[in-house]
Design a protein around this motif. Sequence first.
Motif, PDB file in Angstrom:
ATOM      1  N   SER A   1     -52.457  19.403 -12.380  1.00 32.86           N
ATOM      2  CA  SER A   1     -52.991  19.331 -11.023  1.00 32.86           C
ATOM      3  C   SER A   1     -53.152  20.752 -10.481  1.00 32.86           C
ATOM      4  N   LEU A   2     -53.957  20.887  -9.439  1.00 31.91           N
ATOM      5  CA  LEU A   2     -54.101  22.198  -8.819  1.00 31.91           C
ATOM      6  C   LEU A   2     -52.802  22.647  -8.160  1.00 31.91           C
ATOM      7  N   ASP A   3     -51.993  21.699  -7.669  1.00 34.55           N
ATOM      8  CA  ASP A   3     -50.683  22.055  -7.111  1.00 34.55           C
ATOM      9  C   ASP A   3     -49.817  22.717  -8.179  1.00 34.55           C
ATOM     10  N   ARG A   4     -49.774  22.099  -9.354  1.00 40.97           N
ATOM     11  CA  ARG A   4     -48.962  22.651 -10.438  1.00 40.97           C
ATOM     12  C   ARG A   4     -49.492  24.003 -10.881  1.00 40.97           C
ATOM     13  N   TYR A   5     -50.818  24.123 -10.990  1.00 43.41           N
ATOM     14  CA  TYR A   5     -51.425  25.396 -11.374  1.00 43.41           C
ATOM     15  C   TYR A   5     -51.084  26.485 -10.362  1.00 43.41           C
ATOM     16  N   GLU A   6     -51.158  26.154  -9.078  1.00 44.69           N
ATOM     17  CA  GLU A   6     -50.859  27.136  -8.035  1.00 44.69           C
ATOM     18  C   GLU A   6     -49.410  27.612  -8.132  1.00 44.69           C
TER      19      GLU A   6
ATOM     20  N   ARG B   1     -56.226  29.035  -5.791  1.00 46.17           N
ATOM     21  CA  ARG B   1     -56.325  27.577  -5.838  1.00 46.17           C
ATOM     22  C   ARG B   1     -57.483  27.080  -4.970  1.00 46.17           C
ATOM     23  N   GLU B   2     -57.644  27.676  -3.778  1.00 44.75           N
ATOM     24  CA  GLU B   2     -58.740  27.266  -2.899  1.00 44.75           C
ATOM     25  C   GLU B   2     -60.096  27.592  -3.526  1.00 44.75           C
ATOM     26  N   LEU B   3     -60.174  28.739  -4.181  1.00 45.82           N
ATOM     27  CA  LEU B   3     -61.413  29.089  -4.872  1.00 45.82           C
ATOM     28  C   LEU B   3     -61.687  28.095  -5.996  1.00 45.82           C
ATOM     29  N   ALA B   4     -60.622  27.689  -6.704  1.00 50.46           N
ATOM     30  CA  ALA B   4     -60.781  26.743  -7.800  1.00 50.46           C
ATOM     31  C   ALA B   4     -61.254  25.392  -7.306  1.00 50.46           C
ATOM     32  N   GLU B   5     -60.738  24.960  -6.154  1.00 50.17           N
ATOM     33  CA  GLU B   5     -61.158  23.673  -5.600  1.00 50.17           C
ATOM     34  C   GLU B   5     -62.652  23.674  -5.287  1.00 50.17           C
ATOM     35  N   ARG B   6     -63.151  24.815  -4.803  1.00 46.11           N
ATOM     36  CA  ARG B   6     -64.566  24.886  -4.432  1.00 46.11           C
ATOM     37  C   ARG B   6     -65.464  25.174  -5.626  1.00 46.11           C
TER      38      ARG B   6
ATOM     39  N   ALA C   1     -76.079  33.045  -6.454  1.00 41.18           N
ATOM     40  CA  ALA C   1     -75.987  32.615  -5.052  1.00 41.18           C
ATOM     41  C   ALA C   1     -75.147  31.352  -4.923  1.00 41.18           C
ATOM     42  N   VAL C   2     -75.343  30.394  -5.833  1.00 40.79           N
ATOM     43  CA  VAL C   2     -74.556  29.157  -5.800  1.00 40.79           C
ATOM     44  C   VAL C   2     -73.085  29.467  -6.033  1.00 40.79           C
ATOM     45  N   TYR C   3     -72.801  30.365  -6.951  1.00 40.99           N
ATOM     46  CA  TYR C   3     -71.418  30.737  -7.245  1.00 40.99           C
ATOM     47  C   TYR C   3     -70.769  31.412  -6.034  1.00 40.99           C
ATOM     48  N   ASP C   4     -71.484  32.319  -5.396  1.00 42.20           N
ATOM     49  CA  ASP C   4     -70.942  33.023  -4.234  1.00 42.20           C
ATOM     50  C   ASP C   4     -70.627  32.051  -3.097  1.00 42.20           C
ATOM     51  N   VAL C   5     -71.526  31.107  -2.865  1.00 40.70           N
ATOM     52  CA  VAL C   5     -71.295  30.119  -1.805  1.00 40.70           C
ATOM     53  C   VAL C   5     -70.118  29.218  -2.162  1.00 40.70           C
ATOM     54  N   ALA C   6     -70.025  28.833  -3.437  1.00 38.47           N
ATOM     55  CA  ALA C   6     -68.907  27.992  -3.871  1.00 38.47           C
ATOM     56  C   ALA C   6     -67.576  28.704  -3.667  1.00 38.47           C
ATOM     57  N   LEU C   7     -67.520  29.989  -3.973  1.00 34.57           N
ATOM     58  CA  LEU C   7     -66.279  30.735  -3.799  1.00 34.57           C
ATOM     59  C   LEU C   7     -65.902  30.852  -2.326  1.00 34.57           C
ATOM     60  N   ALA C   8     -66.859  31.232  -1.512  1.00 35.85           N
ATOM     61  CA  ALA C   8     -66.568  31.489  -0.102  1.00 35.85           C
ATOM     62  C   ALA C   8     -66.466  30.211   0.721  1.00 35.85           C
ATOM     63  N   GLY C   9     -67.176  29.166   0.291  1.00 32.49           N
ATOM     64  CA  GLY C   9     -67.199  27.933   1.059  1.00 32.49           C
ATOM     65  C   GLY C   9     -68.324  27.882   2.069  1.00 32.49           C
ATOM     66  N   ASP C  10     -69.078  28.975   2.178  1.00 29.50           N
ATOM     67  CA  ASP C  10     -70.222  29.011   3.092  1.00 29.50           C
ATOM     68  C   ASP C  10     -71.143  30.135   2.658  1.00 29.50           C
ATOM     69  N   ASP C  11     -72.257  30.290   3.396  1.00 29.75           N
ATOM     70  CA  ASP C  11     -73.250  31.311   3.059  1.00 29.75           C
ATOM     71  C   ASP C  11     -73.198  32.487   4.028  1.00 29.75           C
TER      72      ASP C  11
END
Length: 208
Positions: free
Chosen positions: A188-193, A104-109, A62-72
Amino acid sequence: MRNTARAEQVRATRQKVLVAARDLFLRRGYFGATIEAIAKRAAVSPQTVYNVVGGKAALLKAVYDVALAGDDEPVPMIERPIARAMLAATDPQECLRLYARMGRELAERAGPLIAVVFVQGAGRDPDVRAFVDRIEGERAIGTAGVARHVARRFGLRDGLTEAEAGDVLWALTAPELLDRFTRRRGWSLDRYERWLAGTMAESLLRRP
C-alpha cells in the motif's frame, strides 16, 4: 478584455487536451496514444493540439508535470505547502517524514503514468528516453537540494557527504522502486511511505 478572454480560452483548451492525453497515455500507453486520437477525445483538431501544447513528447512532459503538481499552475514544487512544511521542520525525522509524505502524494497523482512511461516504455523510443533523462536530471537537482538542507540544518551521519546523501535520496525516490513495491509487490502507499521515511532517516541521519 479581448486578450484576457482569448488567454482563458487557450488555457481551457489546453486543459482539455492534457486531460485527453493523460487518459489515452494510461489506457493505450505512450505509443498507442496518437495525436489524432488525443485531438478527437478533446474535441479539437490535431493542429490545435500542436498549437496549445506541442507534439507527443511535449504532451507527455506537460501531463507528467500536471500529475506531479496536481494542477497546471506555474508554482514550483518547492514552494507548495508540503515542501514548505518540510523545510520548516525543526526535527530531522519529521523533515524526512514530510519528504516521504510528499513522495507519497506525488505517487498517488502520478504513479499510474510513471508505470506506463518510466517502467514500461523508457527503452523503446528516443523521445521517451530523452523525457526520462530530463526528469531524472530534475529529480537529481531536487534530491540534492533536500540533502543539502538536511546536512546544513541537522547534520549527516559520519562519513556521508552532501553529494552522496543526494544520490541516496535520488535512488530511494526512484519511480522504478515505487513501482516495484506498490504495483509488483502489492504494498500500500501507506506502507511505502513508512518504509521510505524510515530508510531515508536510517541512511542519512546521525545515530543517537
